[in-house]
Design an enzyme around this catalytic site. Sequence first.
Site, PDB file in Angstrom:
ATOM      1  N   TYR A  86       3.318   9.749  -0.540  1.00 39.01           N
ATOM      2  CA  TYR A  86       4.303   9.099   0.333  1.00 39.01           C
ATOM      3  C   TYR A  86       5.720   9.195  -0.245  1.00 39.01           C
ATOM      4  O   TYR A  86       6.701   9.030   0.475  1.00 39.01           O
ATOM      5  CB  TYR A  86       3.999   7.617   0.520  1.00 39.01           C
ATOM      6  CG  TYR A  86       2.714   7.263   1.217  1.00 39.01           C
ATOM      7  CD1 TYR A  86       1.911   8.209   1.839  1.00 39.01           C
ATOM      8  CD2 TYR A  86       2.297   5.928   1.262  1.00 39.01           C
ATOM      9  CE1 TYR A  86       0.731   7.856   2.467  1.00 39.01           C
ATOM     10  CE2 TYR A  86       1.122   5.561   1.895  1.00 39.01           C
ATOM     11  CZ  TYR A  86       0.341   6.523   2.490  1.00 39.01           C
ATOM     12  OH  TYR A  86      -0.827   6.149   3.106  1.00 39.01           O
ATOM     13  N   LYS A 101      -2.459   5.992  -4.394  1.00 43.28           N
ATOM     14  CA  LYS A 101      -3.514   6.961  -4.111  1.00 43.28           C
ATOM     15  C   LYS A 101      -3.286   8.258  -4.879  1.00 43.28           C
ATOM     16  O   LYS A 101      -2.153   8.727  -4.992  1.00 43.28           O
ATOM     17  CB  LYS A 101      -3.570   7.249  -2.608  1.00 43.28           C
ATOM     18  CG  LYS A 101      -3.703   5.993  -1.751  1.00 43.28           C
ATOM     19  CD  LYS A 101      -3.626   6.303  -0.271  1.00 43.28           C
ATOM     20  CE  LYS A 101      -3.515   5.018   0.533  1.00 43.28           C
ATOM     21  NZ  LYS A 101      -2.166   4.416   0.469  1.00 43.28           N
ATOM     22  N   ASP A 103       0.839  -1.195   0.000  1.00 46.78           N
ATOM     23  CA  ASP A 103       0.000   0.000   0.000  1.00 46.78           C
ATOM     24  C   ASP A 103       0.877   1.249   0.000  1.00 46.78           C
ATOM     25  O   ASP A 103       1.529   1.564   0.992  1.00 46.78           O
ATOM     26  CB  ASP A 103      -0.901   0.004   1.242  1.00 46.78           C
ATOM     27  CG  ASP A 103      -1.825   1.210   1.277  1.00 46.78           C
ATOM     28  OD1 ASP A 103      -2.900   1.128   0.653  1.00 46.78           O
ATOM     29  OD2 ASP A 103      -1.473   2.223   1.910  1.00 46.78           O
ATOM     30  N   HIS A 112      -7.108   9.999  -2.174  1.00 44.41           N
ATOM     31  CA  HIS A 112      -6.470   9.992  -0.860  1.00 44.41           C
ATOM     32  C   HIS A 112      -7.270  10.774   0.187  1.00 44.41           C
ATOM     33  O   HIS A 112      -7.360  10.367   1.347  1.00 44.41           O
ATOM     34  CB  HIS A 112      -5.050  10.553  -0.970  1.00 44.41           C
ATOM     35  CG  HIS A 112      -4.123  10.035   0.079  1.00 44.41           C
ATOM     36  ND1 HIS A 112      -2.768   9.943  -0.101  1.00 44.41           N
ATOM     37  CD2 HIS A 112      -4.348   9.577   1.323  1.00 44.41           C
ATOM     38  CE1 HIS A 112      -2.200   9.457   0.988  1.00 44.41           C
ATOM     39  NE2 HIS A 112      -3.139   9.227   1.869  1.00 44.41           N
TER      40      HIS A 112
END
Length: 309
Positions: free
Chosen positions: A57, A82, A52, A113
Amino acid sequence: MSEWLTKTLTLNTGAKVPIVGLGVFASRDPIEQAKATTWILTALQAGYRHIDTAWIYGTEKPVGDAIKASGISREELFVTTKLPWNHTKRVQWSIDQSLKNAGLDYFDLYLIHWPHSVAYDENNSRPLNPNGQIKLDETGNFNDTWAEMEKVLASGKVKAIGLSNFSIKTMEELFKTAQVIPAMLQVEMHPYLAQNELLAYCKDKGIAVTAYAPTGYATVREDPTVAEIASHYGATPTQVILSWHVGRGVVVVPKSADPGRQKENCQIFNLSEADVQIINGLDRNQRVCNKPDEFGNVAGWSMAKLGWM
């Protein structure tokens, strides 16, 4: 390899998602993000098949690099990413960027997100107003974004689409225009934030649920009740909490860069009904990950607007 790494839930698309995955948030430091390849690879080598990540990120490339280094065939893996909050006006461009970052031909799951949009700044994914609040872009809404997500799904670049950080309130608004029911909702969830009403709502709609921050960090792991239950099973508090989630039919994506804890996190077992009820009793609607700031907002939106009250 733990048998729980091979256990799956079936999405409303018919696809199967491993119920235990690896979350790969690695801080906002690009140096730390780049180091993620190493520990993502150890997880893959330990048997993890669900990864994930998210554009925001900064770990899509490390995920792709780890997959390549592992030698594991793409078809054996379930990879989620996302759409970032500052790309909601450029969804088609953003998915192409994510695929390029990861070096993949498709993602198994693509999530919005956040329900709100942040002003686009190519050099800053968290632009701020003078008062220190996130600079929002309120010229559109998540219904428009979802329509673009549906186009991404139709293109074949992703196998399923879903949501993150949405609530019953925001999903009800989304369903007024949605042509495709989300396959997944990812939210903060742990014994202090059980989200029982939201979980029941999703099950009724055929939407799978993934818990992020699933252990509740040290705040929940160090709860004396959790520790006592763990001692009865000769297990760790983390294992008890993750087992509680899985027993509820919730997908978990705990993050760990430590090979030993990666193996620990997939040692799931069945809790007694009595212990499940004791853990259920810990619920206090307490967020430990995305908490309101001094303005009472979470990333620019009020708790009421998010539907998190």
